[in-house]
Motif scaffolding. Sequence first.
Motif, PDB file in Angstrom:
ATOM      1  N   PRO A 243       0.842  -1.204   0.000  1.00 50.09           N
ATOM      2  CA  PRO A 243       0.000   0.000   0.000  1.00 50.09           C
ATOM      3  C   PRO A 243       0.873   1.249   0.000  1.00 50.09           C
ATOM      4  O   PRO A 243       2.083   1.175   0.234  1.00 50.09           O
ATOM      5  CB  PRO A 243      -0.791  -0.130   1.303  1.00 50.09           C
ATOM      6  N   GLY A 244       0.251   2.386  -0.246  1.00 46.14           N
ATOM      7  CA  GLY A 244       1.008   3.627  -0.256  1.00 46.14           C
ATOM      8  C   GLY A 244       1.615   3.967   1.089  1.00 46.14           C
ATOM      9  O   GLY A 244       2.658   4.617   1.168  1.00 46.14           O
ATOM     10  N   SER A 245       0.966   3.526   2.145  1.00 45.55           N
ATOM     11  CA  SER A 245       1.471   3.722   3.502  1.00 45.55           C
ATOM     12  C   SER A 245       1.009   2.549   4.360  1.00 45.55           C
ATOM     13  O   SER A 245       0.049   1.858   4.006  1.00 45.55           O
ATOM     14  CB  SER A 245       0.967   5.052   4.086  1.00 45.55           C
ATOM     15  N   PRO A 246       1.687   2.278   5.479  1.00 45.83           N
ATOM     16  CA  PRO A 246       1.319   1.122   6.302  1.00 45.83           C
ATOM     17  C   PRO A 246      -0.147   1.155   6.736  1.00 45.83           C
ATOM     18  O   PRO A 246      -0.721   2.213   6.987  1.00 45.83           O
ATOM     19  CB  PRO A 246       2.265   1.239   7.502  1.00 45.83           C
ATOM     20  N   VAL A 247      -0.736  -0.035   6.826  1.00 51.46           N
ATOM     21  CA  VAL A 247      -2.160  -0.167   7.155  1.00 51.46           C
ATOM     22  C   VAL A 247      -2.328  -0.719   8.562  1.00 51.46           C
ATOM     23  O   VAL A 247      -1.365  -1.144   9.214  1.00 51.46           O
ATOM     24  CB  VAL A 247      -2.875  -1.072   6.133  1.00 51.46           C
ATOM     25  N   ASP A 248      -3.569  -0.705   9.017  1.00 54.55           N
ATOM     26  CA  ASP A 248      -3.871  -1.134  10.384  1.00 54.55           C
ATOM     27  C   ASP A 248      -4.059  -2.638  10.518  1.00 54.55           C
ATOM     28  O   ASP A 248      -3.767  -3.219  11.572  1.00 54.55           O
ATOM     29  CB  ASP A 248      -5.155  -0.453  10.868  1.00 54.55           C
ATOM     30  N   ALA A 249      -4.586  -3.276   9.469  1.00 51.89           N
ATOM     31  CA  ALA A 249      -4.929  -4.699   9.589  1.00 51.89           C
ATOM     32  C   ALA A 249      -4.889  -5.370   8.226  1.00 51.89           C
ATOM     33  O   ALA A 249      -5.082  -4.733   7.189  1.00 51.89           O
ATOM     34  CB  ALA A 249      -6.321  -4.867  10.212  1.00 51.89           C
ATOM     35  N   VAL A 250      -4.641  -6.676   8.264  1.00 50.40           N
ATOM     36  CA  VAL A 250      -4.687  -7.525   7.075  1.00 50.40           C
ATOM     37  C   VAL A 250      -5.536  -8.738   7.407  1.00 50.40           C
ATOM     38  O   VAL A 250      -5.403  -9.320   8.498  1.00 50.40           O
ATOM     39  CB  VAL A 250      -3.284  -7.969   6.630  1.00 50.40           C
ATOM     40  N   VAL A 251      -6.404  -9.129   6.495  1.00 49.77           N
ATOM     41  CA  VAL A 251      -7.123 -10.402   6.609  1.00 49.77           C
ATOM     42  C   VAL A 251      -6.732 -11.237   5.403  1.00 49.77           C
ATOM     43  O   VAL A 251      -6.475 -10.703   4.320  1.00 49.77           O
ATOM     44  CB  VAL A 251      -8.648 -10.208   6.670  1.00 49.77           C
ATOM     45  N   SER A 252      -6.662 -12.555   5.585  1.00 53.78           N
ATOM     46  CA  SER A 252      -6.209 -13.380   4.465  1.00 53.78           C
ATOM     47  C   SER A 252      -6.610 -14.834   4.627  1.00 53.78           C
ATOM     48  O   SER A 252      -6.550 -15.394   5.725  1.00 53.78           O
ATOM     49  CB  SER A 252      -4.684 -13.298   4.334  1.00 53.78           C
ATOM     50  N   ASN A 253      -7.008 -15.407   3.501  1.00 56.49           N
ATOM     51  CA  ASN A 253      -7.142 -16.852   3.351  1.00 56.49           C
ATOM     52  C   ASN A 253      -6.189 -17.232   2.227  1.00 56.49           C
ATOM     53  O   ASN A 253      -6.589 -17.327   1.067  1.00 56.49           O
ATOM     54  CB  ASN A 253      -8.581 -17.244   3.013  1.00 56.49           C
ATOM     55  N   PRO A 254      -4.907 -17.401   2.536  1.00 56.39           N
ATOM     56  CA  PRO A 254      -3.908 -17.553   1.468  1.00 56.39           C
ATOM     57  C   PRO A 254      -4.022 -18.892   0.749  1.00 56.39           C
ATOM     58  O   PRO A 254      -4.436 -19.894   1.333  1.00 56.39           O
ATOM     59  CB  PRO A 254      -2.583 -17.444   2.222  1.00 56.39           C
ATOM     60  N   PRO A 255      -3.646 -18.915  -0.525  1.00 56.59           N
ATOM     61  CA  PRO A 255      -3.615 -20.186  -1.255  1.00 56.59           C
ATOM     62  C   PRO A 255      -2.480 -21.056  -0.736  1.00 56.59           C
ATOM     63  O   PRO A 255      -1.505 -20.549  -0.158  1.00 56.59           O
ATOM     64  CB  PRO A 255      -3.351 -19.752  -2.703  1.00 56.59           C
ATOM     65  N   PHE A 256      -2.594 -22.353  -0.942  1.00 55.86           N
ATOM     66  CA  PHE A 256      -1.512 -23.227  -0.501  1.00 55.86           C
ATOM     67  C   PHE A 256      -1.194 -24.296  -1.535  1.00 55.86           C
ATOM     68  O   PHE A 256      -0.618 -25.327  -1.221  1.00 55.86           O
ATOM     69  CB  PHE A 256      -1.835 -23.877   0.852  1.00 55.86           C
TER      70      PHE A 256
END
Length: 330
Positions: A243-256
């Motif tokens: 992102p352009g600047s750091p964010v507060d949170a990330v959510v993810s269901n990453p592939p495997f």
Amino acid sequence: MSSTRLTTALENGACQLPDAGRIAVFRPRAGADLSALPKDRVQVIQGFRPDHDVFASQGYDTGIAPKGDFAAALVCVPRAKAEARALVAQAAALTGGTVIVDGQKDDGVESLLRDCRKLGSVGEVISKAHGKIFTATGDFSAWAAPEAGQDIGGFVTAPGVFSADGIDAGSAALAEVLPQAMPKRVVDLGAGWGYLAAEVLKRSGVEELHLVEAESAALDCARLNVNDPRAQFHWADALTWRPGSPVDAVVSNPPFHTSRAADPALGRGFIAAAAAMLKPSGRLWMVANRHLPYETEARARFREVEELAGTGRFKILCAAKPIAAKGASR
């Protein structure tokens, strides 16, 4: 794709190319050798951003969708059967009914070969390097992907995207444990067709949500499924996007998975990417299959790691306070 399989098929006449005209090559993966084809006549059709960028960097005319007229088409078989059929239908429509099909056995090329024989005719089949290549001719329009996508409980999906036939159980499990109040700036890393993003936007406090997805077809669905001015859509490799600047949170269901092989490195890459884009006080919520060893990577990237919930199939991890990389400025 095996370059020797393609070369053999072209040299012995099992597959033939016209002397002139452009050649559409659908869904080749990074590392595929297209050197048996005349490069100046090839357009690579690839919507998966990392693979797309590889062929573009090699000087190929590369796009998400075919543009212009084509004299021939080659389909590199993906592992999703519905997508493979839809690509054959699309390729055959471009060329007037004939398409070259190349794929590995573990990606379902033998099943597709049988299906092509049912709808049309198939020329000589070359079997080599754990795969097959053949030319199919016929009317494959019955396999065409629906123009409006397919509807699953109010969401639009497309053939070949992750969890195309229903809401993924892991994403649903993660949504259940997300807090009702979320931070202002959130990233959905590997957003797919937008289910998890839609759930995040139901929470209070969210002012900005970035959906990052490498598969263009999935992101197109997400744009239809997430109709909210707070949402921003990014066709990008989740491992390298920032992102352009750091964010507060990330959510993810990453592939495997890479093709049909389990590849835990993908999920570890998502964890590292999340840590790199978060504020020092930031937090990652992610879901993973129970057997995947992600806790070690999470503890190497975050000061706090906790399993919030889980079943025999899934675990929901929350990681907080990313550890700044050496030499990085935040």
